[in-house]
Design a protein around this motif. Structure first.
Motif, PDB file in Angstrom:
ATOM      1  N   ASP A 149       0.818  -1.217   0.000  1.00  0.00           N
ATOM      2  CA  ASP A 149       0.000   0.000   0.000  1.00  0.00           C
ATOM      3  C   ASP A 149       0.851   1.266   0.000  1.00  0.00           C
ATOM      4  N   ILE A 150       1.907   1.272   0.798  1.00  0.00           N
ATOM      5  CA  ILE A 150       2.721   2.488   0.891  1.00  0.00           C
ATOM      6  C   ILE A 150       3.364   2.827  -0.448  1.00  0.00           C
ATOM      7  N   PHE A 151       3.677   1.821  -1.264  1.00  0.00           N
ATOM      8  CA  PHE A 151       4.282   2.077  -2.570  1.00  0.00           C
ATOM      9  C   PHE A 151       3.277   2.665  -3.543  1.00  0.00           C
ATOM     10  N   GLU A 152       1.996   2.363  -3.373  1.00  0.00           N
ATOM     11  CA  GLU A 152       0.975   2.988  -4.217  1.00  0.00           C
ATOM     12  C   GLU A 152       0.660   4.394  -3.745  1.00  0.00           C
ATOM     13  N   CYS A 153       0.825   4.630  -2.453  1.00  0.00           N
ATOM     14  CA  CYS A 153       0.617   5.962  -1.900  1.00  0.00           C
ATOM     15  C   CYS A 153       1.780   6.873  -2.288  1.00  0.00           C
ATOM     16  N   SER A 154       3.016   6.389  -2.067  1.00  0.00           N
ATOM     17  CA  SER A 154       4.220   7.143  -2.432  1.00  0.00           C
ATOM     18  C   SER A 154       5.352   6.151  -2.637  1.00  0.00           C
ATOM     19  N   PHE A 155       5.690   5.899  -3.891  1.00  0.00           N
ATOM     20  CA  PHE A 155       6.779   4.957  -4.191  1.00  0.00           C
ATOM     21  C   PHE A 155       8.081   5.441  -3.555  1.00  0.00           C
ATOM     22  N   LYS A 156       8.323   6.739  -3.596  1.00  0.00           N
ATOM     23  CA  LYS A 156       9.545   7.325  -3.032  1.00  0.00           C
ATOM     24  C   LYS A 156       9.629   7.044  -1.534  1.00  0.00           C
ATOM     25  N   LEU A 157       8.532   7.240  -0.825  1.00  0.00           N
ATOM     26  CA  LEU A 157       8.535   7.021   0.621  1.00  0.00           C
ATOM     27  C   LEU A 157       8.746   5.540   0.951  1.00  0.00           C
ATOM     28  N   GLY A 158       8.072   4.665   0.204  1.00  0.00           N
ATOM     29  CA  GLY A 158       8.234   3.235   0.445  1.00  0.00           C
ATOM     30  C   GLY A 158       9.665   2.787   0.237  1.00  0.00           C
ATOM     31  N   ALA A 159      10.283   3.255  -0.849  1.00  0.00           N
ATOM     32  CA  ALA A 159      11.670   2.888  -1.136  1.00  0.00           C
ATOM     33  C   ALA A 159      12.614   3.462  -0.090  1.00  0.00           C
ATOM     34  N   GLU A 160      12.403   4.720   0.306  1.00  0.00           N
ATOM     35  CA  GLU A 160      13.297   5.353   1.277  1.00  0.00           C
ATOM     36  C   GLU A 160      13.263   4.630   2.616  1.00  0.00           C
ATOM     37  N   ARG A 161      12.089   4.232   3.060  1.00  0.00           N
ATOM     38  CA  ARG A 161      12.002   3.536   4.349  1.00  0.00           C
ATOM     39  C   ARG A 161      12.794   2.235   4.332  1.00  0.00           C
ATOM     40  N   LEU A 162      12.651   1.473   3.272  1.00  0.00           N
ATOM     41  CA  LEU A 162      13.364   0.197   3.189  1.00  0.00           C
ATOM     42  C   LEU A 162      14.870   0.421   3.083  1.00  0.00           C
ATOM     43  N   TYR A 163      15.274   1.386   2.283  1.00  0.00           N
ATOM     44  CA  TYR A 163      16.707   1.601   2.083  1.00  0.00           C
ATOM     45  C   TYR A 163      17.371   2.283   3.269  1.00  0.00           C
TER      46      TYR A 163
END
Length: 245
Positions: free
Chosen positions: A122-136
């Protein structure tokens, strides 16, 4: 694009954030998904895999149109997703060595495969940038922690070196003004402490002590409150004290 009753056919997001708010796609993303769904499915897949849609649209198609068996068209979208993800992480990992960057990328990829399997994107559909940043950011903090605590023979001396790892460690400790406490002993003590910590505690320690972030900055990186970060650090300190009693 809507059904006969005028309702959007785009599947709504259902996951609730830690702030108890349902994730919501930006309107422009909703519109693009609707427009993409108006195409024949194979054309939609090809468009998303070629990078001509937003990454959120790509994630939507991956989540909602998984075939019963692998197909080249679907696999191409998954490859495109991981490619975009890796590009997002390159900036965050730029200060790590090549070896640790590769390990961080592998860590993120493994986590994302789990999220895909669990349909928890869900977070990647809301904001791909935010989802990627959290994981990285999480992967980066773990790698930073390993850089600070894992001192292997290969890191300290070449295979044909005439001095031992312990001798080099002691020399480094003396250079740091801690000749009375050899680095080899410090390393052993740190490893015994970290063995007692949970993953969240290790990440919090990495953000605060290895990376020098504030509690607020660490909270953003970990996706939690600064109160929780402070609690995790307190727990880690309590466990460290216990090893000395």
């Amino acid at each position: 694009m809507a059904d006969e009753l005028g309702n959007s056919i785009v599947q709504p997001l259902a996951k609730v954030s830690k702030k108890q708010k349902v994730y919501k796609r930006p309107p422009a993303v909703e519109e693009e998904i609707e427009a993409t769904l108006a195409l024949p499915l194979h054309d939609a897949f090809r468009l998303a895999a070629s990078g001509h849609t937003r990454p959120q649209t790509l994630v939507y198609l991956i989540r909602n149109f998984r075939p019963n068996r692998p197909t080249p068209q679907y696999d191409a979208m998954v490859v495109a997703f991981f490619s975009r993800l890796e590009r997002s992480g390159d900036r965050i990992l730029r200060d790590l060595s090549e070896n640790f960057r590769e390990r961080a990328h592998t860590m993120v990829q493994s986590k994302v495969l789990e999220l895909i399997q669990e349909n928890d994107l869900d977070i990647f559909e809301c904001s791909f940038k935010l989802g990627a940043e959290r994981l990285y950011l999480t992967a980066r903090s773990k790698m930073k922690l390993r850089v600070a605590t894992e001192i292997s023979r290969e890191d300290l001396a070449p295979p044909d070196a005439e001095v031992s790892t312990e001798e080099i460690a002691d020399a480094l400790a003396a250079r740091a003004g801690r000749a009375g406490t050899p680095l080899a002993a410090v390393k052993a003590e740190l490893q015994s402490i970290y063995a007692l910590l949970t993953d969240e505690e290790r990440i919090a320690v990495g953000h605060i002590h290895a990376m020098g972030l504030t509690y607020a900055e660490a909270a953003v990186a970990m996706g939690c409150s600064d109160t929780k970060v402070k609690y995790l650090i307190k727990q880690a300190r309590d466990k460290a004290r216990e090893t000395r009693t």
